[in-house]
Design an enzyme around this catalytic site. Structure first.
Site, mmCIF file in Angstrom:
data_model
loop_
_atom_site.group_PDB
_atom_site.id
_atom_site.type_symbol
_atom_site.label_atom_id
_atom_site.label_comp_id
_atom_site.label_asym_id
_atom_site.label_seq_id
_atom_site.Cartn_x
_atom_site.Cartn_y
_atom_site.Cartn_z
ATOM 1 N N SER A 14 0.841 -1.201 0.000
ATOM 2 C CA SER A 14 0.000 0.000 0.000
ATOM 3 C C SER A 14 0.869 1.241 0.000
ATOM 4 O O SER A 14 2.062 1.178 0.252
ATOM 5 C CB SER A 14 -0.915 -0.009 1.220
ATOM 6 O OG SER A 14 -0.218 0.521 2.329
ATOM 7 N N LYS A 15 0.232 2.358 -0.255
ATOM 8 C CA LYS A 15 1.020 3.586 -0.398
ATOM 9 C C LYS A 15 1.728 3.969 0.908
ATOM 10 O O LYS A 15 2.741 4.636 0.896
ATOM 11 C CB LYS A 15 0.165 4.729 -0.932
ATOM 12 C CG LYS A 15 -0.941 5.175 -0.034
ATOM 13 C CD LYS A 15 -1.641 6.380 -0.636
ATOM 14 C CE LYS A 15 -2.606 6.970 0.354
ATOM 15 N NZ LYS A 15 -3.384 8.069 -0.181
#
Ligand code: GLU
Length: 509
Positions: free
Chosen positions: A264-265
Site C-alpha cells: 500500500s502507499k
C-alpha cells in the site's frame, strides 16, 4: 479471420498519484502494445467526481514520461478516438444506459439513499449483514421493474432522482477466458445489480469503461487483479450491448516484502523504500517519496518492475526497455502475487550505475554538487567509487575524502586495529612515499610490497593504517588508486596530519 489490431489502454483514475503497481500495469500494456505492433492508449477515468484530485493527471503523465513508456493516444497526445478523459465524454454515456433500459437489460431505480440505508439496517438486524440490491431484492424496491409504467413516466417527467441499474439475470453462469488465469466462471447469484448510471448524470466506472473500450476499439484489457471481480459484470455488459468483449488479462497483485498483503502507499516510507515513481506531496503537505528523486535510474526501476510478476523463462535479469519489449509475453505473467523486494531493487540500481561510463556518471555527479570540480576529477572519482555506490550522489558522500581531508578518523577501527608499533611502520612508509618518483598506482603498489618485504610484515600491518591516516575510514576502493588520485604531496601531508590525529585518539583511549 484477419487479426484485430492490438489496441490496449492504461485507464487510471486520477484519485491520487500513480502507485508502483499502476506503473507496472502501464508498463505491461506498453510492452504488449510494442511487442504486437499495436497502439498504447491512456484514458483518464474520472467519473468519480468525489475522489477527483486535480494534480493527479499531470503526475501520471509526468511519471510515465520519466519511465519512457508514453502512450501514443491520450489527453494532449492526439488520436482518433478522443476525448480521452471521461468527464469530457460525459454526454456520450446516457444513450447507452437508456439503450440497456429499453432492451430490458437495465432499469431505473428511484430508491433514495435513506431508503436503501433503512433496508440495509433492517437486513442487518435480521442477521443479514451483506444486503444487496439484486435479482431477489429488487422485486420489493422502487424501480421501473416494480412500479407501473405510468408511475415511472411520472417520476421521470417530474425530474425525480434516479440511477440506472444492471438487471442481473438470476442463476446464470458467466464464463470468460483470462489470458493469465484461464477460464473464470461466476454465477450471477453472487452479483448485485450494479449502478451503471448515477443520479449526478455521470456513468459509473463500469458503464464508462465498457462503452469506451468498445468505442476506442480496445483489443486487450490488461489491468490489476483488483478488477477481476468486476470482470463478470463487464462480460455481461458486452453481451447486453451485443458487442464482442476484448481479451482480458488480470495482473497479479504486488505484495509487501514479507508477503503479507497488498503493497500500500503507506508501506513505502514506513519500511524505507518508495512506492511511487516520483515524489508526491499531498494537499496537506505530506510527502511520499519517489524513485526518481531518490536517485534511481529509470531503467533500473522499469527493469525491476517488469520482473515483478513476469519472468522471461531464462536466467537473464538485466533488460533494457527494447529487450523487455522483445521478451515480453502475457503467457509468462504469473497468477500468484509478486512480492516486492527492496534489496533486489537496490541491486538493479547498482547494476545500472555500474553499466554507465565514468564520463556519463561524472556529468550526473556534477549536478549533485555546487562546487566546481573539473569533469576529469569527477570522472576519476566515479571510476574509483562506482563499484561501491548504489546512487550517483553516494559517491560524493562515501568518497568525501577524495575531495577534502578527513574531518574525523574512524575511532572504532583505530581502537581495534591500531597497535603501538603501527606508528613507526606508517612513519617509515611515509619516508618511502616521499621517495617515489612516478606517483602512479602501480609504482606505489610495487614500492609498498618491497617495503613490506624489507620490514618483514604482512600487508594488514600497514595497508589499513595507511588508509586510515589518508582517508579517515577503514574501507574504500583500492588504496593505491586513491593515493595516485590524491597525488604525492597531498598523501604526504595527509599521512602527517593523520598520524597526529590518530595519536591523539590512541592517547585518549
Ligand atoms: N479506472 C480503473 C483504475 O483506476 C481502470 C480499471 C481498468 O483498467 O478497467 O484502475
Amino acid at each position: 479471420m484477419p487479426q484485430k489490431p492490438v489496441r490496449v489502454r492504461f485507464a487510471p483514475s486520477p484519485t491520487g498519484p500513480l502507485h508502483m503497481g499502476g506503473v507496472r500495469t502501464a508498463l505491461y500494456n506498453y510492452l504488449f502494445a510494442k511487442k504486437n505492433n499495436g497502439t498504447f492508449i491512456i484514458r483518464v477515468e474520472d467519473t468519480d467526481q468525489t475522489r477527483f484530485v486535480p494534480e493527479a493527471q499531470d503526475y501520471i503523465m509526468d511519471a510515465m514520461n520519466w519511465c519512457g513508456i508514453m502512450p501514443t493516444e491520450g489527453p494532449g497526445l492526439g488520436g482518433d478516438f478522443g476525448p480521452y478523459v471521461q468527464s469530457e465524454r460525459k454526454e456520450m454515456y446516457r444513450p447507452y444506459a437508456e439503450q440497456l433500459v429499453n432492451d430490458d437489460k437495465a432499469y431505473y431505480a428511484f430508491d433514495t439513499a435513506e431508503e436503501l440505508e433503512k433496508m440495509r439496517e433492517q437486513a442487518k438486524q435480521m442477521g443479514m449483514p451483506n444486503w444487496q440490491y439484486n435479482s431477489v431484492t429488487r422485486s420489493s424496491l422502487k424501480n421501473s421493474l416494480t412500479l407501473p409504467q405510468t408511475e415511472v413516466e411520472r417520476l421521470l417527467a417530474e425530474g425525480t432522482q434516479y440511477v440506472i441499474r444492471m438487471k442481473m439475470p438470476r442463476n446464470k453462469d458467466i464464463r470468460f477466458h483470462d489470458l493469465i488465469r484461464g477460464w473464470v466462471v461466476v454465477n450471477t447469484n453472487n452479483l448485485d445489480d450494479k449502478v451503471l448510471f448515477k443520479s449526478d448524470g455521470m456513468p459509473t466506472y463500469h458503464l464508462a469503461n465498457i462503452v469506451d473500450d468498445y468505442l476506442m476499439q480496445i483489443s486487450h484489457v490488461i489491468r490489476g487483479e483488483e478488477w477481476l471481480p468486476s470482470a463478470p459484470l463487464h462480460v455481461m455488459l458486452y453481451e447486453a450491448f451485443g458487442w464482442d468483449a476484448p481479451e482480458f488479462a488480470h495482473l497479479p497483485l504486488l505484495l509487501r516484502p514479507d508477503g503479507n498483503g497488498k503493497l500500500s502507499k503507506r508501506d513505502g516510507d514506513r519500511l524505507g523504500f518508495p512506492v511511487f515513481p516520483t515524489d508526491w506531496t499531498t494537499a496537506e503537505g505530506e510527502l511520499y517519496s519517489g524513485y526518481r528523486e531518490k536517485g534511481y535510474f529509470k531503467g533500473a526501476f522499469i527493469n525491476m518492475l517488469a520482473l515483478l510478476g513476469w519472468n522471461p523463462g531464462t536466467t537473464q535479469e538485466i533488460f533494457n526497455l527494447d529487450e523487455l519489449v522483445e521478451a515480453f509475453s502475457l503467457e509468462r505473467v504469473s497468477k500468484a502475487g509478486a512480492k516486492f523486494d527492496p534489496d533486489k531493487t537496490k541491486w538493479f540500481q547498482q547494476q545500472y550505475l555500474r553499466a554507465h561510463s565514468d564520463d556519463e556518471l561524472a556529468t550526473l555527479l556534477a549536478k549533485h554538487t555546487d562546487k566546481s570540480y573539473s569533469h576529469e576529477t569527477l570522472k576519476s572519482v566515479c571510476h574509483l567509487m562506482k563499484e561501491r555506490a548504489t546512487f550517483v550522489q553516494d559517491m560524493l558522500v562515501d568518497g568525501a575524502y577524495l575531495f577534502e581531508r578527513p574531518a574525523s578518523y574512524d575511532k572504532e577501527t583505530i581502537k581495534k586495529k591500531w597497535k603501538t608499533e603501527t606508528f613507526e611502520l606508517v612513519q617509515d612508509w611515509l619516508e618511502e612515499v616521499k621517495s617515489i618518483a612516478t606517483f602512479d598506482a602501480t609504482t606505489i603498489e610495487v614500492t609498498f610490497k618491497a617495503y613490506l618485504e624489507k620490514k618483514q610484515v604482512g600487508i594488514g600491518a600497514v595497508l589499513l593504517p595507511f588508509r586510515l591516516s589518508v582517508t579517515g575510514v577503514g574501507a574504500g576502493p583500492g588504496m593505491f588508486d586513491i593515493a595516485a588520485f590524491l597525488g604525492k604531496d597531498e598523501v604526504v601531508t595527509r599521512i602527517e596530519i593523520g598520524l597526529e590525529a590518530i595519536q591523539a585518539i590512541v592517547n585518549e583511549a
